[in-house]
Design a protein around this motif. Structure first.
Motif: not given
Length: 398
Positions: A88, A326-327, A330-331, A334, A340, A376-379
C-alpha cells in the motif's frame, strides 16, 4: 545498473512535475531533472505510464497489518506486517507496541533486533514506537487497563536499557506523576516524546513541552478537550495542538476515527508542515471484514471489522484502525479536499522531519530510493525500497 523512472508525474511538497525523470543508483536517488532520452544507455527503464511518482510513505504509528501484529512477538509477524504495508505504498514504518507485560515487551525487542538486521522484504523499520503503558485511565481507549501505570524511573530505565538503539518514539500522558522527568529522559536519549491517551490541561501541556514532549499522538482520539471548573473553561490536549506552534501532531485519516470535516480543520489549522498522517493500524489492515484481534494472538482483545474500521464486539466503540497509507492519502484528497501535494507531504516529508529521519520523504538527489507509484485513484502500482521493487500490482494473481 542505474534505474530511470520515466513518463511519471513527480510529486514534490510544492508542485507536480511533468516531463521529468528520476534516476536511482545504489539504492539512492542520483538525479531528478527534465527528461533526456538520449542518455538512457546503461540504464534500466521503469515506465510510470503517466502515473504519479512520490516518495515512499512513512508511517510513524502502526501496530500491524496483513493478519499480523507486532505484539505477536515473532519474526514472521514483523516481516508479514512490513510486507503487507509495502503493498500500500509504505516504505518505512515504526512498529508500535501496546501496554503489555514486561515479558511481551522483551519478545518485541528481541524480534525487532533480529528483523532489523536480517531485513523485512518490505517496508524499512525506523525504530520502535512504544505506546504506553504510561496512560490516563479515563483515556485508555483500547489499551489493556491491567498494564497501565505511572512513569517510574526504575521501570522505564530498564526498558530503555533493554531497547537501547531500538526505541525511536514513546507516547505517554504528560500529566501523570513522574511524566516530566520521563520526558527529560527521553529528550536526553534522542527519543521522540509524544503526548497521548491523556487528560492534560493546556498548562500541563506547556509544562510537558518544557520537559521534552514535542508531538501529539492521534489527534482527537483518546485525549482531553475543553472542561469546565467553577464555570471557567480550560483547554485540553486537543486545543493545545492548535494553541502552541511548537507542537506537531499526527491524525488517523481513515475517515472513521476523525470525520472528513475535522480532518480538513486540522489540516487548515496546523498545515502540512506540522500535521502528519498515521494508520494506527492493527493486524486487520489490508484484510476483509470479520472477527479479528487487537494485540497479540496470545493476549489480544477480540474485535469486529466492518464499515472500514475495527469495533468492540458490542459495537459500542472503535477498537482500532484497519487503514493503510494509501487510504489515508485518498481520504485526505477525496473527502477532506486537501491538495494532493499536501496530502502526500503529510505521509512523507513531514513524518520524516517530525521523527528526525534524514534522507527520506523527498524526491531529491541524495535521498533514499524509497518510491511509490500510484494512479489517479491513489491505487498503488509499484513500491520501491532502496531502489528495489518490493511490490508490483501487475504481478498479483487474479
Amino acid at each position: 545498473m542505474r534505474t530511470k523512472i520515466i513518463n511519471g508525474r513527480l510529486i514534490t511538497p510544492y508542485r507536480i512535475l511533468e516531463g521529468w525523470e528520476l534516476t536511482l543508483e545504489g539504492g539512492v536517488i542520483a538525479l531528478v531533472g527534465p527528461r533526456e532520452g538520449q542518455r538512457d544507455g546503461h540504464c534500466r527503464l521503469l515506465d510510470a505510464k503517466g502515473r504519479y511518482v512520490a516518495p515512499g510513505f512513512i508511517d510513524l504509528h502502526t501496530h500491524g497489518g496483513g493478519g499480523y501484529d507486532f505484539m505477536d512477538g515473532t519474526v514472521e509477524a514483523f516481516r508479514g506486517a512490513a510486507q503487507a504495508h509495502a503493498c500500500h505504498g509504505t516504505t518505512s514504518l515504526m512498529p508500535t507496541s501496546l501496554a503489555a507485560s514486561d515479558e511481551e515487551m522483551e519478545k518485541l525487542f528481541t524480534c525487532y533486533a533480529r528483523v532489523k538486521t536480517e531485513g523485512t522484504g518490505g517496508a524499512n523499520l525506523l525504530g520502535l514506537h512504544l505506546e504506553g503503558p504510561y496512560f490516563a485511565w479515563n483515556q485508555r481507549g483500547a489499551q489493556d487497563p491491567r498494564y497501565l501505570r505511572c512513569p517510574d524511573p526504575e521501570h522505564y530505565g530498564t526498558m530503555l536499557r533493554r531497547g537501547q538503539g531500538m526505541i525511536a518514539r514513546w507516547s505517554a500522558a504528560p500529566e501523570l506523576p513522574g511524566a516530566l522527568a520521563f520526558g527529560r529522559t527521553l529528550r536526553e536519549a534522542g527519543i521522540l516524546a509524544s503526548m497521548g491517551h491523556s487528560d492534560a490541561t493546556d498548562e500541563e501541556v506547556l509544562a510537558a513541552m518544557e520537559n521534552g514532549f514535542t508531538h501529539i499522538t492521534h489527534l482527537y482520539s483518546t485525549m482531553s478537550t475543553i472542561t469546565r471548573r467553577d464555570g471557567y473553561r480550560y483547554p485540553g490536549l486537543l486545543e493545545s495542538a492548535y494553541l502552541f506552534p511548537g507542537l506537531t501532531a499526527e491524525i488517523i485519516a481513515d475517515g472513521c476515527h476523525v470525520p472528513p470535516r475535522l480532518l480538513r480543520q486540522a489540516y487548515l489549522a496546523l498545515g502540512p508542515e506540522r500535521l502528519c498522517l498515521v494508520t494506527d493500524s492493527m493486524r486487520a489492515a489490508g484484510q476483509g471484514d470479520g472477527p479479528s484481534l487487537l494485540g497479540s494472538r496470545s493476549n489480544g482483545q477480540a474485535c469486529l471489522v466492518e464499515d472500514g474500521v475495527a469495533k468492540l464486539p458490542d459495537r459500542s466503540a472503535f477498537a482500532g484502525s484497519v487503514a493503510t497509507a494509501d487510504r489515508l492519502v485518498r481520504t485526505m484528497v477525496q473527502q477532506a479536499g486537501v491538495p494532493l501535494c499536501d496530502a502526500v507531504r503529510m505521509m512523507t516529508l513531514t513524518p520524516a522531519r517530525i521523527a528526525g529521519i534524514p534522507h527520506k520523504g523527498l524526491l531529491s538527489a541524495g535521498y533514499d530510493g524509497d518510491i511509490v507509484i500510484f494512479d489517479e485513484a491513489i491505487r498503488v502500482d509499484k513500491t520501491l525500497v532502496g531502489g528495489q521493487c518490493v511490490y508490483d500490482r501487475q504481478e498479483e494473481k487474479p
